[in-house]
Design an enzyme around this catalytic site. Structure first.
Site, PDB file in Angstrom:
ATOM      1  N   THR A  56       0.822  -1.208   0.000  1.00 10.29           N
ATOM      2  CA  THR A  56       0.000   0.000   0.000  1.00 10.29           C
ATOM      3  C   THR A  56       0.858   1.260   0.000  1.00 10.29           C
ATOM      4  OG1 THR A  56      -0.121   0.267   2.392  1.00 10.29           O
ATOM      5  CG2 THR A  56      -1.732  -1.211   1.393  1.00 10.29           C
ATOM      6  N   CYS A  57       0.206   2.386  -0.256  1.00 12.58           N
ATOM      7  CA  CYS A  57       0.882   3.686  -0.239  1.00 12.58           C
ATOM      8  C   CYS A  57       1.052   4.206   1.178  1.00 12.58           C
ATOM      9  CB  CYS A  57       0.082   4.693  -1.057  1.00 12.58           C
ATOM     10  SG  CYS A  57       0.183   4.392  -2.806  1.00 12.58           S
ATOM     11  N   ASP A  58       0.772   3.398   2.164  1.00  8.94           N
ATOM     12  CA  ASP A  58       0.923   3.841   3.540  1.00  8.94           C
ATOM     13  C   ASP A  58       2.340   3.560   4.011  1.00  8.94           C
ATOM     14  OD1 ASP A  58       0.824   4.101   6.376  1.00  8.94           O
ATOM     15  OD2 ASP A  58      -1.354   3.948   6.234  1.00  8.94           O
TER      16      ASP A  58
END
Lengths: 376, 376
Positions: A323-325
């Site tokens: 994810t982009c987290d």
């Protein structure tokens, strides 16, 4: 890694990421626990893996069930569990959910404070109740904080009050911490429980049950003492503190029944370095902290990981999710190594992922589907 | 807390926990950003809140979209977004997902390493690509770690290589950290980007775009500089480093567009003390870390919280969620206080919960349903 799971992955080639749970392992773990702790009634902690397949099998084997919510009660009832085999073990319950459980026939409840006791007296009159006491939990990999339980002198007063409110003060529960590897913690906890039995007896309240909670481990990166050693520790503590007047015993295994039964298959999405001077490779998998591996939070649970290139030379890696987290990193400080020959597209298998994975998975974070699971 | 949300909660009385998002606030935030940063193209970071209601409204207003996955591409396309208004901004992509995006018409992609560039060259030939560079992110409440981006000298080489592979080396991106409150970080970041423009120009590669990422904050417990101050910081940095030759600018707001637009309504399930000597009350809500408030991890995001008894005397509390997971504690060290008069059953409202809540919510942990949301 069982032959059955290996064959399934080979033949079905499921889309990754996915967890495959071998129900035979769950059954063997359950039977092992029964064999080594025959005096204890098993209440499977449904939250560890709430699959109907697992609940159906365990109820057929004679297990009871520890539930956390109304949702888990419905799951158990619709999977063939009788209400009298359910313990509503969450100390934090809405009164309307207690009323729902009571109406369905549930008669065993946990509590750890006066407000909860009052809800129980009103919504589940006459039920057996047990008070959870605070433990310090040294030695647990996933420590329990102070969220659940109360001090022992408060527990004594609350159990008396339970009687006065028309409830049945049945016993005491504690939890030594999930993935607990310090066996002496059981002796300390059972000692506290025995003190409560004595104190209550002095005021005419006869407790009859000790709930030992969970805490039996699954096998992650470190080796762990076998279930026999845990059973020995528990039974030594019980006989040490209760002599030959041993009360009813409940255990609430979750992780130790289903953890080792599951394998998570994932794919290497990307391998990179952050700069020319960096030795560490970043390996990005198609599963991460928000896709089911929530227990890697603070790198608490250290899973064992297999690649198809094991045996080749290895070098340090940081393992991260897709994810982009930026918090979606699995292991950065735990000194994981992977083969230097590892390639984008390789399959990687994460062991002992049968517990606390599928249900932890985010509903749709970053547009990724929740973790799929197969029960074979 | 908008009048529209207050009215909705009053009239509909939805089952808790739930988030209510006021779309008017999202629109105003979008228009405010456009007004204060007219030179920047807005690419809404869909992951912040992937509701079709939000995407449909923003596309009608002229927004573009930053997506993290194939799932988010599908969501955008089915909500009326044109493929040319989509940026595939995740640096970690499966090659088959790149191919899927390309087939749908997406022509703008992020990367930060050679392996990703090679996938793009193969699966998205000729597309515009931008390289994400590493930032240190001092001052961000939700810091970005080193998961994304590469060192600047590597970025230079990769952008040259992008050209050699038949891609269009379009520009540079960075992210100063979500909820960034140190405005000087933009100057440092833009300075690095400008250095790259110069270095690439020297080898015949003309970059044309700076992607400033997100990082504009929503309003949590601390007061934050207004959007105008952020816009000023960004434009000062751009003119400072690029003079009057300002390249195309992209911003990827998520939190700053939708965060303040949402209110989470929750119910007090239990209030207790752990022992007679304890001053701190434990307040258990029907929403927690696994029900949508994942950003309370390590107490990073400190939400403002309203009760129906505000104004009464307050005292310290620990705030926790309803699950049997001992890690499901929201605030233990952040010195939250709540009214002494707070009661079980009271409604509590958590502000600025429009971003990174619903989609973070676990699919079924402890048998609890995912967080519901209403868009009004």
């Amino acid at each position: 890694m069982t032959a059955k799971i290996a064959r399934f992955l080979e033949e079905v080639r499921p889309v990754t990421p996915c967890v495959v749970v071998d129900l035979d392992v769950v059954r063997d773990n359950y039977l092992g626990l029964r064999r080594w702790l025959p005096l204890a009634d098993v209440y499977y902690a449904v939250k560890a893996n709430p699959a109907p397949e697992i609940v159906r099998m365990l109820t057929a084997l004679g297990s009871n069930f520890d539930v956390a919510s109304r949702g888990e009660i419905d799951l158990c009832l619709s999977s063939g569990v009788s209400a009298e085999n359910i313990s509503f073990g969450n100390t934090i319950k809405k009164q309307r959910d207690i009323a729902y459980a009571y109406e369905k026939g549930v008669r065993l409840y946990a509590f750890d404070c006066e407000a909860e006791l009052e809800k129980l007296a009103e919504a589940a009159p006459g039920s057996r109740v047990f008070c959870r006491i605070l433990m310090t939990c040294d030695g647990a990999e996933w420590p329990l904080s102070r969220k659940f339980g109360c001090e022992i002198d408060m527990a004594r007063d609350l159990l008396v009050r339970a009687r006065d409110l028309g409830l049945d003060p049945y016993g005491v529960s504690f939890h030594v911490g999930s993935q607990q590897t310090d066996l002496s913690q059981w002796d300390i906890a059972v000692g506290k429980a025995a003190m409560l039995f004595t104190a209550l007896d002095a005021v005419g309240v006869e407790l009859r049950m000790v709930n030992l909670g969970g805490g039996f481990p699954a096998r992650y990166r470190s080796d762990i003492p076998a279930v026999e050693r845990y059973a020995d520790a528990v039974m030594s503590a019980m006989t040490n503190h209760f002599g030959n007047n041993i009360p009813a015993m409940i255990i609430e295994p979750g992780r130790s029944l289903v953890g080792d039964a599951g394998i998570l298959e994932t794919e290497v999405v990307l391998i990179s370095r952050k700069g020319y001077d960096e030795d560490v490779r970043w390996v990005y998998l198609d599963v991460g902290k928000f896709g089911g591996l929530a227990e890697t939070m603070d790198e608490a649970i250290k899973y064992r990981i297999l690649t198809t290139r094991d045996g080749d030379d290895t070098a340090p890696v940081v393992l991260a999710g897709p994810t982009c987290d930026s918090a979606d990193i699995l292991y950065e400080k735990s000194n994981y190594e992977m083969p230097v020959s590892l390639k984008v597209g390789d399959k990687v298998r994460i062991l002992s992922t049968g517990a606390y994975t599928t249900s932890y998975s985010a509903v749709n974070f970053n547009g990724f589907d929740p973790l799929k699971a197969y029960f074979i």
